[in-house]
Design a protein around this motif. Structure first.
Motif, mmCIF file in Angstrom:
data_model
loop_
_atom_site.group_PDB
_atom_site.id
_atom_site.type_symbol
_atom_site.label_atom_id
_atom_site.label_comp_id
_atom_site.label_asym_id
_atom_site.label_seq_id
_atom_site.Cartn_x
_atom_site.Cartn_y
_atom_site.Cartn_z
ATOM 1 N N ALA A 142 0.854 -1.190 0.000
ATOM 2 C CA ALA A 142 0.000 0.000 0.000
ATOM 3 C C ALA A 142 0.886 1.234 0.000
ATOM 4 C CB ALA A 142 -0.928 0.016 1.210
ATOM 5 N N VAL A 143 0.420 2.278 -0.662
ATOM 6 C CA VAL A 143 1.141 3.548 -0.730
ATOM 7 C C VAL A 143 0.159 4.686 -0.471
ATOM 8 C CG1 VAL A 143 2.899 2.697 -2.333
ATOM 9 C CG2 VAL A 143 0.810 3.751 -3.244
ATOM 10 N N LYS A 144 0.707 5.835 -0.106
ATOM 11 C CA LYS A 144 -0.125 7.025 0.062
ATOM 12 C C LYS A 144 0.588 8.220 -0.533
ATOM 13 C CE LYS A 144 -0.966 9.399 4.005
ATOM 14 N NZ LYS A 144 -1.484 9.651 5.373
ATOM 15 N N MET A 145 -0.199 9.143 -1.086
ATOM 16 C CA MET A 145 0.374 10.328 -1.708
ATOM 17 C C MET A 145 -0.556 11.513 -1.465
ATOM 18 S SD MET A 145 -0.679 9.751 -5.709
ATOM 19 C CE MET A 145 -0.497 11.469 -6.152
ATOM 20 N N ASN A 146 0.017 12.715 -1.514
ATOM 21 C CA ASN A 146 -0.802 13.914 -1.521
ATOM 22 C C ASN A 146 -1.532 14.009 -2.856
ATOM 23 O OD1 ASN A 146 -0.365 15.053 1.052
ATOM 24 N ND2 ASN A 146 1.635 15.814 0.410
ATOM 25 N N ALA A 147 -2.790 14.416 -2.779
ATOM 26 C CA ALA A 147 -3.607 14.437 -3.992
ATOM 27 C C ALA A 147 -3.268 15.609 -4.890
ATOM 28 C CB ALA A 147 -5.090 14.494 -3.612
ATOM 29 N N THR A 148 -3.010 16.776 -4.302
ATOM 30 C CA THR A 148 -2.967 17.984 -5.115
ATOM 31 C C THR A 148 -2.082 19.034 -4.460
ATOM 32 O OG1 THR A 148 -4.347 19.736 -6.074
ATOM 33 C CG2 THR A 148 -5.039 18.857 -3.951
ATOM 34 N N VAL A 167 -3.001 9.919 -10.233
ATOM 35 C CA VAL A 167 -3.569 8.700 -9.669
ATOM 36 C C VAL A 167 -3.625 7.601 -10.734
ATOM 37 C CG1 VAL A 167 -5.594 7.685 -8.571
ATOM 38 C CG2 VAL A 167 -4.886 10.009 -7.972
ATOM 39 N N GLN A 168 -3.994 7.953 -11.941
ATOM 40 C CA GLN A 168 -4.047 6.969 -13.015
ATOM 41 C C GLN A 168 -2.673 6.371 -13.281
ATOM 42 O OE1 GLN A 168 -5.852 8.412 -16.606
ATOM 43 N NE2 GLN A 168 -5.574 6.494 -17.721
ATOM 44 N N ALA A 169 -1.641 7.213 -13.258
ATOM 45 C CA ALA A 169 -0.280 6.717 -13.488
ATOM 46 C C ALA A 169 0.134 5.723 -12.413
ATOM 47 C CB ALA A 169 0.694 7.899 -13.522
ATOM 48 N N ILE A 170 -0.240 6.001 -11.171
ATOM 49 C CA ILE A 170 0.100 5.076 -10.086
ATOM 50 C C ILE A 170 -0.656 3.769 -10.241
ATOM 51 C CG2 ILE A 170 -0.070 4.701 -7.591
ATOM 52 C CD1 ILE A 170 0.357 7.718 -7.283
ATOM 53 N N ARG A 171 -1.965 3.869 -10.490
ATOM 54 C CA ARG A 171 -2.744 2.641 -10.617
ATOM 55 C C ARG A 171 -2.229 1.780 -11.753
ATOM 56 N NH1 ARG A 171 -4.285 -0.160 -7.351
ATOM 57 N NH2 ARG A 171 -5.944 1.075 -6.372
ATOM 58 N N GLU A 172 -1.896 2.384 -12.866
ATOM 59 C CA GLU A 172 -1.358 1.611 -13.991
ATOM 60 C C GLU A 172 0.010 1.030 -13.663
ATOM 61 O OE1 GLU A 172 -1.430 4.351 -17.221
ATOM 62 O OE2 GLU A 172 -3.607 4.153 -17.566
ATOM 63 N N ALA A 173 0.794 1.733 -12.858
ATOM 64 C CA ALA A 173 2.145 1.266 -12.529
ATOM 65 C C ALA A 173 2.138 0.085 -11.568
ATOM 66 C CB ALA A 173 2.961 2.414 -11.939
ATOM 67 N N GLY A 175 -0.711 -1.849 -10.640
ATOM 68 C CA GLY A 175 -1.723 -2.864 -10.856
ATOM 69 C C GLY A 175 -2.939 -2.672 -9.962
ATOM 70 N N PRO A 176 -3.897 -3.568 -10.077
ATOM 71 C CA PRO A 176 -5.212 -3.352 -9.449
ATOM 72 C C PRO A 176 -5.287 -3.649 -7.962
ATOM 73 C CG PRO A 176 -5.211 -5.425 -10.652
ATOM 74 C CD PRO A 176 -3.895 -4.773 -10.937
ATOM 75 N N HIS A 177 -4.278 -4.319 -7.387
ATOM 76 C CA HIS A 177 -4.446 -4.842 -6.033
ATOM 77 C C HIS A 177 -3.573 -4.161 -4.980
ATOM 78 C CE1 HIS A 177 -5.729 -8.549 -8.457
ATOM 79 N NE2 HIS A 177 -6.819 -7.918 -8.045
ATOM 80 N N ILE A 178 -2.805 -3.177 -5.350
ATOM 81 C CA ILE A 178 -2.036 -2.401 -4.374
ATOM 82 C C ILE A 178 -2.929 -1.289 -3.820
ATOM 83 C CG2 ILE A 178 -0.056 -0.864 -4.057
ATOM 84 C CD1 ILE A 178 0.712 -3.804 -4.380
ATOM 85 N N LEU A 200 -12.663 10.440 -9.234
ATOM 86 C CA LEU A 200 -11.720 9.421 -8.759
ATOM 87 C C LEU A 200 -12.323 8.022 -8.683
ATOM 88 C CD1 LEU A 200 -10.044 11.540 -5.950
ATOM 89 C CD2 LEU A 200 -8.862 10.586 -7.945
ATOM 90 N N GLU A 201 -13.568 7.883 -8.985
ATOM 91 C CA GLU A 201 -14.252 6.596 -8.822
ATOM 92 C C GLU A 201 -13.564 5.427 -9.528
ATOM 93 O OE1 GLU A 201 -16.714 3.257 -9.391
ATOM 94 O OE2 GLU A 201 -16.195 4.632 -11.035
ATOM 95 N N PRO A 202 -13.005 5.590 -10.729
ATOM 96 C CA PRO A 202 -12.469 4.414 -11.432
ATOM 97 C C PRO A 202 -11.230 3.791 -10.806
ATOM 98 C CG PRO A 202 -12.901 6.235 -12.967
ATOM 99 C CD PRO A 202 -12.974 6.794 -11.584
ATOM 100 N N PHE A 203 -10.579 4.478 -9.856
ATOM 101 C CA PHE A 203 -9.242 4.044 -9.455
ATOM 102 C C PHE A 203 -9.210 3.171 -8.204
ATOM 103 C CE2 PHE A 203 -8.838 8.124 -11.729
ATOM 104 C CZ PHE A 203 -8.238 7.624 -12.866
ATOM 105 N N LYS A 204 -10.377 2.842 -7.652
ATOM 106 C CA LYS A 204 -10.478 1.875 -6.554
ATOM 107 C C LYS A 204 -9.495 2.214 -5.420
ATOM 108 C CE LYS A 204 -12.291 -1.884 -9.395
ATOM 109 N NZ LYS A 204 -12.575 -1.050 -10.568
ATOM 110 N N LEU A 205 -9.664 3.402 -4.869
ATOM 111 C CA LEU A 205 -8.774 3.879 -3.820
ATOM 112 C C LEU A 205 -9.017 3.143 -2.501
ATOM 113 C CD1 LEU A 205 -9.020 7.716 -4.508
ATOM 114 C CD2 LEU A 205 -7.185 6.164 -5.204
ATOM 115 N N MET A 206 -7.956 3.020 -1.718
ATOM 116 C CA MET A 206 -8.043 2.413 -0.391
ATOM 117 C C MET A 206 -8.789 3.330 0.575
ATOM 118 S SD MET A 206 -4.900 0.893 1.908
ATOM 119 C CE MET A 206 -3.971 2.445 1.861
#
Length: 382
Positions: A142-148, A167-173, A175-178, A200-206
């Motif tokens: 799991a990772v965390k980042m500032n949004a903006t 966020v899209q770049a992270i999710r693509e980097a 994968g779906p389960h991190i 942000l709905e498509p990115f399945k955030l924690m």
């Protein structure tokens, strides 16, 4: 056993350590700090020492109440952080005196390890994606980042697109389960929080952290109704009474008290238990040093609703010194497959490198958070 002395050490990168001595030779360590106000908190610790010198350090609950209730004015970041570090050190003394880890004195562990996440940063989507992949390569799940960066009350869709690209770049980097935690950091006002949450709905955030400042708790039910992920907050709340209002208003799924701000182990455990009664999860806030992390892990061991732990190893603030520099045994925080083990040594479970602490305290620090401004010159939330 009597308390004989309290000594604070301001050490790089931005921390304050506290040592409490006793007449039996047993010492305890705590971490009383408000990031950017370390000298102020150290002064508050010195003032509180008037209540503590000559007292039995094992009477933790009574001493806590004396410090909290005895001064008439109560609560807030400075006083509660000073109490927090003292409380951690008192528990450290009690555990060392009895030869037991703090979690055994609190009823025994419900877990022997807890999931952790790594902070990531970067100025461009490619940088952030690279940092996320590196964290995963080091074993984090799991990772965390500032949004903006700074956002006006109502801002442009160019700013929104920048968030989405990151966020899209992270999710693509990764994968779906991190797990990805996205921290709005209180930088976002309600109008833009509503816009961002929908995008942000498509990115399945924690989780989405601090979507608005805790000053605006009344907005949380409305935001929760449109949020694509659990809402987390609490790093800028300091007592069970602060969190009582959060839980009564609703909309929060994860509370994030910081045991170096929220009254230490004694108060934070009460906050966690209250949240459990509302079926709210616990993710303790801790972008701090090793003493703070050790205290957090003792709580994680006994709080059933704890599910993940923040920690600062490699965080961007730690340029001058990092998490493990001040402990004698660097293996005490045993990271493995995205988890960290609960320390089982007496007290908080770590041995502080006192000589190195004294050496770095001679250097000290005056860390301050950045002051940001909007394009129109007005001050922005950081």
């Amino acid at each position: 056993m009597k308390i004989t002395r309290l000594t604070t050490y301001l050490v790089p990168p931005r921390w304050c350590f506290l040592r409490i001595d006793t007449d039996t030779g047993v010492i305890g360590w705590g971490e009383p700090i408000v990031e950017g106000r370390a000298h102020t908190v150290a002064a508050a610790v010195e003032e509180l020492s008037d209540y503590l010198i000559g007292k039995d350090p094992r009477h933790i609950e009574d001493l806590w109440n004396v410090m909290y209730r005895g001064g008439f004015y109560r609560g807030g970041p400075v006083l509660m952080s000073a109490i927090a570090g003292i409380d951690q050190a008192l528990w450290d003394i009690k555990g060392k005196d009895l030869g037991q880890p703090v979690h055994q004195l609190l009823g025994g562990p419900v877990r022997d390890r807890i999931r952790v996440y790594s902070w990531i940063g970067g100025d461009r989507p490619a940088d952030t994606a690279r940092a996320a992949k590196e964290a995963v390569a080091r074993g984090f799940t799991a990772v965390k980042m500032n949004a903006t960066e700074e956002l006006q009350y109502v801002d442009t869709y160019a700013k929104v697109e920048q968030v989405i690209e990151n966020v899209q770049a992270i999710r693509e980097a990764v994968g779906p389960h991190i797990g990805i935690g996205l921290d709005f950091h209180g930088r976002v006002h309600k109008p833009m929080a509503k816009v961002l949450m929908r995008e942000l709905e498509p990115f399945k955030l924690m989780f989405i952290e601090e979507p608005v400042l805790s000053d605006h708790l009344e907005a949380l039910p409305e935001l929760a109704s449109i949020s694509p992920a659990p809402i987390a907050l609490g790093e800028r709340l300091y007592t069970r009474y602060d969190f009582k209002r959060v839980l009564q208003i609703g909309g929060v799924d994860i509370i994030q008290p910081d045991p170096s701000h929220s009254g230490g182990i004694t108060e934070t455990r009460k906050i966690a238990a209250m949240a459990e009664a509302y079926d709210v999860a616990l993710a303790l806030h801790c972008p701090l040093g090793p003493i703070a992390l050790a205290a957090n892990l003792q709580l994680d061991a006994v709080c059933h609703n704890a599910f993940i732990q923040e920690q600062s190893l490699g965080i961007h603030y730690n340029a001058a010194n990092d998490l493990l520099d001040y402990v004698k045994d660097r293996s005490v925080f045993a990271y493995n497959e995205g988890f960290v083990a609960i320390p089982n040594g007496p007290g908080l479970g770590i041995s502080v490198n006192e000589e190195y602490v004294a050496e770095r305290a001679a250097v000290g620090h005056r860390w301050r958070n950045p002051i940001w401004r909007h394009e129109d010159g007005s001050v922005a939330e950081w």
